[in-house]
Design an enzyme around this catalytic site. Structure first.
Site, PDB file in Angstrom:
ATOM      1  N   ASP A 270     -22.556  37.451  -0.807  1.00 49.65           N
ATOM      2  CA  ASP A 270     -22.048  36.899  -2.070  1.00 49.65           C
ATOM      3  C   ASP A 270     -21.383  35.535  -1.902  1.00 49.65           C
ATOM      4  OD1 ASP A 270     -19.735  37.511  -0.742  1.00 49.65           O
ATOM      5  OD2 ASP A 270     -19.050  39.042  -2.138  1.00 49.65           O
ATOM      6  N   GLY A 271     -21.389  34.999  -0.677  1.00 46.37           N
ATOM      7  CA  GLY A 271     -20.847  33.658  -0.463  1.00 46.37           C
ATOM      8  C   GLY A 271     -19.435  33.647   0.102  1.00 46.37           C
ATOM      9  N   GLU A 272     -18.754  34.788   0.087  1.00 49.62           N
ATOM     10  CA  GLU A 272     -17.409  34.817   0.680  1.00 49.62           C
ATOM     11  C   GLU A 272     -17.499  34.589   2.188  1.00 49.62           C
ATOM     12  OE1 GLU A 272     -15.264  38.342  -0.357  1.00 49.62           O
ATOM     13  OE2 GLU A 272     -15.364  37.933  -2.510  1.00 49.62           O
TER      14      GLU A 272
ATOM     15  N   GLN B 215      -8.456  10.172  -5.593  1.00 50.24           N
ATOM     16  CA  GLN B 215      -7.969  10.514  -6.950  1.00 50.24           C
ATOM     17  C   GLN B 215      -6.443  10.606  -6.868  1.00 50.24           C
ATOM     18  OE1 GLN B 215     -10.008  10.905  -9.661  1.00 50.24           O
ATOM     19  NE2 GLN B 215      -8.427  11.496 -11.106  1.00 50.24           N
TER      20      GLN B 215
ATOM     21  N   HIS C  25      -3.755   3.988  -1.527  1.00 55.93           N
ATOM     22  CA  HIS C  25      -3.851   2.718  -2.252  1.00 55.93           C
ATOM     23  C   HIS C  25      -2.578   2.545  -3.078  1.00 55.93           C
ATOM     24  CE1 HIS C  25      -5.213  -0.545  -4.590  1.00 55.93           C
ATOM     25  NE2 HIS C  25      -5.597   0.146  -5.637  1.00 55.93           N
TER      26      HIS C  25
ATOM     27  N   ASP D  73     -13.225  -4.920  -1.647  1.00 53.55           N
ATOM     28  CA  ASP D  73     -12.232  -4.898  -2.737  1.00 53.55           C
ATOM     29  C   ASP D  73     -10.822  -4.951  -2.172  1.00 53.55           C
ATOM     30  OD1 ASP D  73     -11.769  -2.378  -1.664  1.00 53.55           O
ATOM     31  OD2 ASP D  73     -12.845  -1.326  -3.250  1.00 53.55           O
TER      32      ASP D  73
ATOM     33  N   LYS E 204     -13.790  -5.454  -6.817  1.00 53.90           N
ATOM     34  CA  LYS E 204     -14.775  -4.456  -7.243  1.00 53.90           C
ATOM     35  C   LYS E 204     -14.400  -3.906  -8.606  1.00 53.90           C
ATOM     36  CE  LYS E 204     -14.882  -0.264  -5.170  1.00 53.90           C
ATOM     37  NZ  LYS E 204     -15.228   0.675  -4.104  1.00 53.90           N
TER      38      LYS E 204
ATOM     39  N   ASP F 231     -14.982  -1.293   5.357  1.00 56.67           N
ATOM     40  CA  ASP F 231     -14.273  -0.464   4.371  1.00 56.67           C
ATOM     41  C   ASP F 231     -13.867   0.845   5.047  1.00 56.67           C
ATOM     42  OD1 ASP F 231     -13.147   0.106   1.929  1.00 56.67           O
ATOM     43  OD2 ASP F 231     -15.025   0.162   0.819  1.00 56.67           O
TER      44      ASP F 231
HETATM   45  C1  R5P Z   1     -12.787   3.372  -2.594  1.00 53.07           C
HETATM   46  O1  R5P Z   1     -12.196   2.486  -3.164  1.00 53.07           O
HETATM   47  C2  R5P Z   1     -13.230   3.278  -1.174  1.00 53.07           C
HETATM   48  O2  R5P Z   1     -12.474   2.376  -0.446  1.00 53.07           O
HETATM   49  C3  R5P Z   1     -14.699   2.925  -1.073  1.00 53.07           C
HETATM   50  O3  R5P Z   1     -14.901   1.575  -1.404  1.00 53.07           O
HETATM   51  C4  R5P Z   1     -15.553   3.776  -1.951  1.00 53.07           C
HETATM   52  O4  R5P Z   1     -15.171   5.112  -1.880  1.00 53.07           O
HETATM   53  C5  R5P Z   1     -17.003   3.644  -1.579  1.00 53.07           C
HETATM   54  O5  R5P Z   1     -17.740   4.448  -2.429  1.00 53.07           O
HETATM   55  P1  R5P Z   1     -19.286   4.256  -2.620  1.00 53.07           P
HETATM   56  O6  R5P Z   1     -19.936   4.242  -1.265  1.00 53.07           O
HETATM   57  O7  R5P Z   1     -19.709   5.456  -3.423  1.00 53.07           O
HETATM   58  O8  R5P Z   1     -19.502   2.988  -3.376  1.00 53.07           O
END
Ligand code: R5P
Length: 292
Positions: free
Chosen positions: A33-35, A91, A125, A165, A188, A214
């Site tokens: 069942d996935g457990e 998030q 961030h 960015d 960005k 990045d």
């Molecule tokens: C978010 O700001 C991170 O620093 C990356 O720039 C971002 O998660 C990259 O996401 P993706 O590859 O989907 O563009």
């Protein structure tokens, strides 16, 4: 003792050797069942380190809950989570009313299970320090950026490092300092999961070798759009260096279509692009933690 799951045995062996920790496996059984059923070693020492990198995090968070609670019943008094990639950090606010602030929720969940958390380049961030996101007794945020900068320098290359960015500034600046490169940062605007607009910095790119830097690549669209913009501005070659190689779906195809030549990543998430090893850096942090 270092506890690890079978799908991370490669990195676990490297980390166990670098940190001189006995390595033991957590066995997983998936019921129809996935457990999940986890089995840990019958007896554990007082200090236990659990390795779990948190790409594809949803099921892994349940594994952490089961493993950490069980480890305590088996004798562990001090539990450290090593999560080279820490999920749900992006998030960090409700961008629309009603949205869950996942960073805070997942961070508190981990802090409730572990005494210490070690990670690499967490996406902080708007949140200044890792302990604000993960309020455990001890948290350590390592950076792979200097390793990436030195790796690029070791290839005998003299590129301009470009962060796509403002959020990437912290990493691109460190990588540039370590490798002795110039660096610049673009802007960005994200319109959706796969819709990204990049405005490159106002520096001369004609004929230049650009390495985009990045913390994480997911759909790859940030790098792809930045690479397209760099070529449009006359760049001669564009490569990509990233800490966390999620590269989901058609990300690699998008990078190839944008003309990206080389992709270099750390082994925080196992991926064919892994070139920069994190085990020695994480092992040093574990040794420091043991000495506290
Ligand atoms: C978010 O700001 C991170 O620093 C990356 O720039 C971002 O998660 C990259 O996401 P993706 O590859 O989907 O563009």
């Amino acid at each position: 003792m270092l506890l690890a799951f079978d799908d991370e045995s490669g990195f676990a062996r490297l980390l166990g050797a670098a940190a001189a920790l006995e390595l033991a496996a957590i066995a997983r059984h998936r019921f129809p069942d996935g457990e999940l059923k986890l089995t840990l070693p019958e007896r554990l020492p007082e200090r236990v380190v659990l390795l779990r990198t948190l790409d594809h995090p949803n099921e892994k968070l349940v594994e952490l809950l089961l493993a950490a609670e069980t480890a305590r019943t088996l004798g562990a008094r001090h539990l450290t989570l090593v999560a080279p990639y820490l999920a749900y950090m992006r998030q960090d606010m409700a961008f629309a009313p009603g949205e869950a602030v996942s960073q805070r929720i997942v961070g508190r969940f981990l802090a409730g299970l572990f005494d210490a958390v070690i990670t690499v380049d967490p996406h902080l961030h708007r949140t200044e320090t890792l302990v604000q996101a993960v309020p455990a007794r001890r948290v350590i945020a390592l950076s792979a950026a200097p390793l990436i900068g030195r790796f690029v320098a070791q290839q005998g290359l003299r590129p301009l490092l470009v962060g796509p960015d403002g959020e990437s500034h912290q990493w691109v600046a460190q990588a540039a300092a370590a490798g002795g490169f110039e660096h610049a940062v673009g802007r960005k605007t994200r319109h959706g999961d796969h819709q990204v607009q990049i405005e490159l910095p106002a520096v001369e790119l004609r004929g230049r070798h650009v390495v985009l830097v990045d913390d994480v690549a997911s759909t790859g669209r940030t790098f792809a759009r930045a690479a397209q913009a760099a070529y449009a501005a006359g760049a001669a070659r564009v490569d990509v260096a990233v800490t966390h190689a999620l590269f989901v779906g058609d990300a690699l195809a998008a990078l190839a279509a944008a003309g990206v030549r080389e992709i270099w990543s750390t082994d925080s998430i196992a991926h064919p692009s892994n070139r920069v090893g994190l085990a020695p850096t994480i092992a040093a942090a574990l040794r420091g933690l043991g000495a506290e």
